[in-house]
Design a protein around this motif. Structure first.
Motif, PDB file in Angstrom:
ATOM      1  N   HIS A 174     -24.135 -53.697 -18.761  1.00 52.04           N
ATOM      2  CA  HIS A 174     -24.378 -54.858 -19.608  1.00 52.04           C
ATOM      3  C   HIS A 174     -23.094 -55.274 -20.316  1.00 52.04           C
ATOM      4  O   HIS A 174     -22.110 -54.540 -20.337  1.00 52.04           O
ATOM      5  N   ILE A 175     -23.137 -56.457 -20.886  1.00 53.97           N
ATOM      6  CA  ILE A 175     -21.986 -56.964 -21.644  1.00 53.97           C
ATOM      7  C   ILE A 175     -22.003 -56.346 -23.035  1.00 53.97           C
ATOM      8  O   ILE A 175     -23.030 -56.382 -23.730  1.00 53.97           O
ATOM      9  N   TYR A 184     -17.747 -55.725 -19.836  1.00 54.67           N
ATOM     10  CA  TYR A 184     -18.887 -55.001 -19.277  1.00 54.67           C
ATOM     11  C   TYR A 184     -18.620 -53.497 -19.336  1.00 54.67           C
ATOM     12  O   TYR A 184     -17.470 -53.043 -19.385  1.00 54.67           O
ATOM     13  N   ALA A 189     -14.224 -54.717 -16.957  1.00 52.94           N
ATOM     14  CA  ALA A 189     -15.218 -53.655 -17.084  1.00 52.94           C
ATOM     15  C   ALA A 189     -14.577 -52.306 -17.355  1.00 52.94           C
ATOM     16  O   ALA A 189     -13.537 -51.977 -16.769  1.00 52.94           O
ATOM     17  N   ARG A 219     -24.505 -61.074 -13.682  1.00 55.79           N
ATOM     18  CA  ARG A 219     -23.934 -59.731 -13.554  1.00 55.79           C
ATOM     19  C   ARG A 219     -23.707 -59.339 -12.095  1.00 55.79           C
ATOM     20  O   ARG A 219     -22.678 -58.763 -11.747  1.00 55.79           O
ATOM     21  N   LEU A 244     -22.554 -52.837 -12.589  1.00 58.25           N
ATOM     22  CA  LEU A 244     -22.305 -53.225 -13.976  1.00 58.25           C
ATOM     23  C   LEU A 244     -23.572 -53.054 -14.788  1.00 58.25           C
ATOM     24  O   LEU A 244     -24.664 -53.431 -14.354  1.00 58.25           O
TER      25      LEU A 244
END
Length: 364
Positions: free
Chosen positions: A303-304, A322, A245, A284, A301
Motif C-alpha cells: 500500500h501507499i 509504496y 517502493a 497499484r 506492492l
C-alpha cells in the motif's frame, strides 16, 4: 560598460572601503571556515555555500573537514564516502567536481591550491566566483568574487539596472568590484560584500538604516532599493510523478539501486522507482507492472504509505511511496544491493529517499 558604471565616479572609494571593511571586522559572523585562511577550507566552504544557506552548511563543513582534513585525504577518499559526507546538501556534481579538482591539485601542484587566476581557473568546477573567493580570501589577491549577493548589493549601491539573470551581466559587476576593491585587504573587502548581502542588503526589505555604506548608495538615495536588482524569472519547472517502493526480500533486507554515473544525482543510491506518465490511471497493479517492465523486478506492492514532493531548481518530483516485496530471486550487482537498515547508513541517498526511509520507519 561605461554607462552601467557611471555612478562609480561619484563614490569616494577609500571611504567606501573603510566603512565596509570596518563594519565587517566588527560585525562578521563567527563561521568555522573563517578560523584561518587555509585555501583548502575556503574552497570547500565556497563550494558548499553555492545554493545552500550558511546555517545548513556549518555542520556539513565541520564534518567534511573532520573526515577529509587535507587535500590528500579528499583526493584519496572513496567516492561513496565523499558522497556520504555530502548527503543532504544536494547538487552532488559540486562535490564530484571538487574531488576531481583536488586530485589535480595533489598531482600537479604538490597538494597546494594554485594562487594565480590562470592556474586556479583550470581546475574542474572552479568558476570565476569560486576562483575569486579563494584567491582573495586565502591569498589576498584583489580578484572579484561575484555571486548573487554581491550583484544585489552593487546593483543598489551603483544603481545598475542590468538583468542579473543574464550571464553577460556578471562582467559588469566584476568590473565594478575591480574598481572598488581594497588592494590592502581584498580578503575582508570581498567577504564584507558577501556578508552585507546576507545580513543587511537582503533580497526583500533591506535594512538600509543599519547599512554601513548607506551614504554611498545611489539606490537608497534614489529610493529604488526595493526595485533592484533587476532579475527575470526562471523558466517554468517541470513536474514529474514517480512511484517508488521500499521492497523487502525474503531475508528481510531492503532493495536499493545505484543511479547512473552521469546525470541528475549521479552515483547516489535510491529505492527502486518508475515514472508514472498517466498518474490518474496508475493503480497499484499497473505500477507493479511498470516495475517489472522498466526495472525487471517482479514485485508485490502492499500500500501507499505517503507522498513526497522534492523540488530541484528545474524540476519537481512528486513521489508516491509504496511498501512491497520481491517476488522472484534477486541477484545483487554493482547497481543493485540488498541491505539492512543498519547497513544503509553506509550509503549516500538523496534527500527525497531519506524522507522515504523516514516514512517507512515511522510506519513500522
Amino acid at each position: 560598460m561605461l554607462i552601467e558604471l557611471k555612478n562609480i565616479t561619484e563614490i569616494n572609494i577609500n571611504a567606501f572601503q573603510n566603512d565596509l571593511i570596518s563594519w565587517f571586522k566588527s560585525e562578521q559572523r563567527d563561521l568555522p571556515w573563517r578560523k584561518d585562511q587555509d585555501p583548502y577550507k575556503v574552497w570547500v566552504s565556497e563550494i558548499m555555500l553555492q545554493q545552500t544557506r550558511v546555517d545548513t552548511v556549518i555542520p556539513y563543513f565541520n564534518r567534511f573537514i573532520e573526515w577529509f582534513p587535507t587535500i590528500e585525504d579528499l583526493a584519496e577518499a572513496e567516492e561513496d564516502k565523499v558522497l556520504k559526507a555530502w548527503e543532504g546538501l544536494g547538487y552532488y556534481s559540486r562535490v564530484r567536481n571538487l574531488q576531481s579538482a583536488v586530485k589535480e591539485v595533489k598531482e600537479n601542484y604538490n597538494s597546494k591550491v594554485p594562487s594565480t587566476p590562470e592556474e586556479i581557473a583550470k581546475l574542474k568546477g572552479v568558476g570565476p566566483y569560486t576562483a575569486g573567493a579563494i584567491l582573495s580570501i586565502a591569498y589576498g589577491v584583489p580578484e572579484p568574487a561575484v555571486d548573487g549577493n554581491v550583484m544585489r548589493v552593487l546593483s543598489r549601491i551603483l544603481s545598475i539596472w542590468e538583468d542579473i539573470a543574464k550571464p553577460s551581466t556578471r562582467k559588469i559587476f566584476e568590473k565594478a568590484v575591480r574598481e572598488l576593491i581594497s588592494h590592502d585587504d581584498p580578503s575582508a573587502f570581498n567577504q564584507a560584500l558577501m556578508e552585507l548581502g546576507a545580513l543587511i542588503c537582503t533580497p526583500t526589505s533591506p535594512s538600509c538604516l543599519l547599512c554601513p555604506v548607506r551614504e554611498h548608495c545611489h539606490g537608497f538615495h534614489e529610493g529604488v532599493q526595493n526595485e533592484l536588482p533587476v532579475k527575470t524569472k526562471k523558466t517554468k519547472t517541470r513536474h514529474v510523478q514517480l512511484a517508488s517502493a521500499i521492497l523487502l526480500a525474503e531475508n528481510g533486507k531492503i532493495v536499493i539501486h545505484k543511479r547512473p554515473s552521469s546525470g541528475l544525482l549521479a552515483n547516489l543510491w535510491e529505492f527502486p522507482n518508475v515514472e508514472i506518465v498517466h498518474p490518474l490511471q496508475a493503480d497499484r497493479e499497473e505500477v507493479a507492472g511498470q516495475f517489472n517492465q522498466s526495472l525487471n523486478l517482479s514485485v508485490k506492492l502492499d500500500h501507499i504509505i505517503g507522498q513526497i514532493e522534492h523540488v530541484f531548481s528545474h524540476l519537481v518530483w512528486n513521489i508516491k511511496v509504496y511498501t512491497g516485496k520481491i517476488c522472484s530471486e534477486f541477484v545483487e550487482s554493482d547497481e543493485w544491493r540488498l541491505v539492512s537498515l543498519a547497513e544503509m547508513e553506509e550509503y549516500a541517498f538523496p534527500v527525497s529517499y531519506q524522507k522515504m526511509l523516514k516514512l517507512y520507519q515511522e510506519q513500522k
